[in-house]
Design a protein around this motif. Sequence first.
Motif, short mmCIF file in Angstrom:
data_model
loop_
_atom_site.label_atom_id
_atom_site.label_comp_id
_atom_site.label_asym_id
_atom_site.label_seq_id
_atom_site.Cartn_x
_atom_site.Cartn_y
_atom_site.Cartn_z
N GLU A 54 16.14 58.89 -1.97
CA GLU A 54 15.53 57.85 -1.54
C GLU A 54 15.44 58.14 0.10
N LEU A 55 15.91 58.89 0.44
CA LEU A 55 15.77 59.04 2.24
C LEU A 55 14.52 59.33 2.41
N PRO A 56 13.89 58.64 3.65
CA PRO A 56 12.31 58.89 4.00
C PRO A 56 12.46 60.22 4.36
N VAL A 57 11.31 60.85 4.45
CA VAL A 57 11.03 62.20 4.91
C VAL A 57 11.34 62.63 6.20
N GLU A 58 11.24 61.58 7.18
CA GLU A 58 11.38 61.67 8.42
C GLU A 58 13.05 61.84 8.82
N GLU A 59 13.77 60.82 7.91
CA GLU A 59 15.31 60.97 8.03
C GLU A 59 15.79 62.23 7.37
N ASP A 71 4.11 66.83 0.67
CA ASP A 71 4.03 65.65 -0.22
C ASP A 71 4.10 65.81 -1.41
N ARG A 122 7.30 67.22 -2.97
CA ARG A 122 8.21 66.00 -2.83
C ARG A 122 8.30 64.95 -3.95
N LYS A 123 7.16 64.55 -4.15
CA LYS A 123 6.67 63.52 -5.20
C LYS A 123 7.19 64.14 -6.41
#
Length: 265
Positions: free
Chosen positions: A73-78, A130, A133-134
Amino acid sequence: MAGVDSQSSFGSMNSDLDHSKVEHCFQEFYTEVKQIEKRDSVLTSKQQIDRLLRAGSSYFNLNPYEVLQIDHELPVEEIKKKYKRAISNPVHGITQLSILVHPDKNTDDADRAQQAFEVINRAWKILENDKTRKRCLEIVEEATGMTDLAISEKRKKLKKEGKDTRVDEDDPIKYRRAVTVMTIKLFADMERKRRELEQRDMEERKRKRETEIEAEEKAKVDKEWQKNFEESRQGRVSSWQKFQHKKTKTSKGFFKPPKNKMEQR
């Protein structure tokens, strides 16, 4: 998966994608890694290299979240920060995951470090894109759903047998481990299907190329025959003309019998 090289989409795999071995291999690996992680808040370079390359790691390296040790669940920026930017380690100071296993930082074990570095890079590329990752998120969600369903079926069976309906997965750690094992199996299934599709595609291209080569060879033979035919045509015409000329000359020299004269009376 689109955007990722077909050979490196989910890391290299051996013939050990037998699902019956996954859980046992994972249980052993998971226990050992968690013990190491308990000692150290962040694994050392050597421990990270061992984690990424040890026997059975081909299973875990299919899952980019496991490779980078992050929550799905970690955002891609993180994720980018985890991969590229500095992270705090109270024991070892400031370090980076991508640098931690870099061969330049592990000159005493450069070959293995290079392999580990490539595994981490592949994981990042998968999550950076994207579309891929999806797809990874969909796999994790599917694994969670299948795990929940399995737990539900287990509870029903225990209840039917009149037993305590509590299960091992009631422990959050064991539940997470069950989801992780199922996730690995689904990634392995996807990789197997990808390889089968790639193999069929390669065989189809091979058959197509063989057909093309056969057609090219036939065209080459036909062209060569036509060329020889055209080149010999003038010779054939000349030979025929000479034959006709000779025939005409011979015909002129034939004996002609005298014409019959009418008898005069």
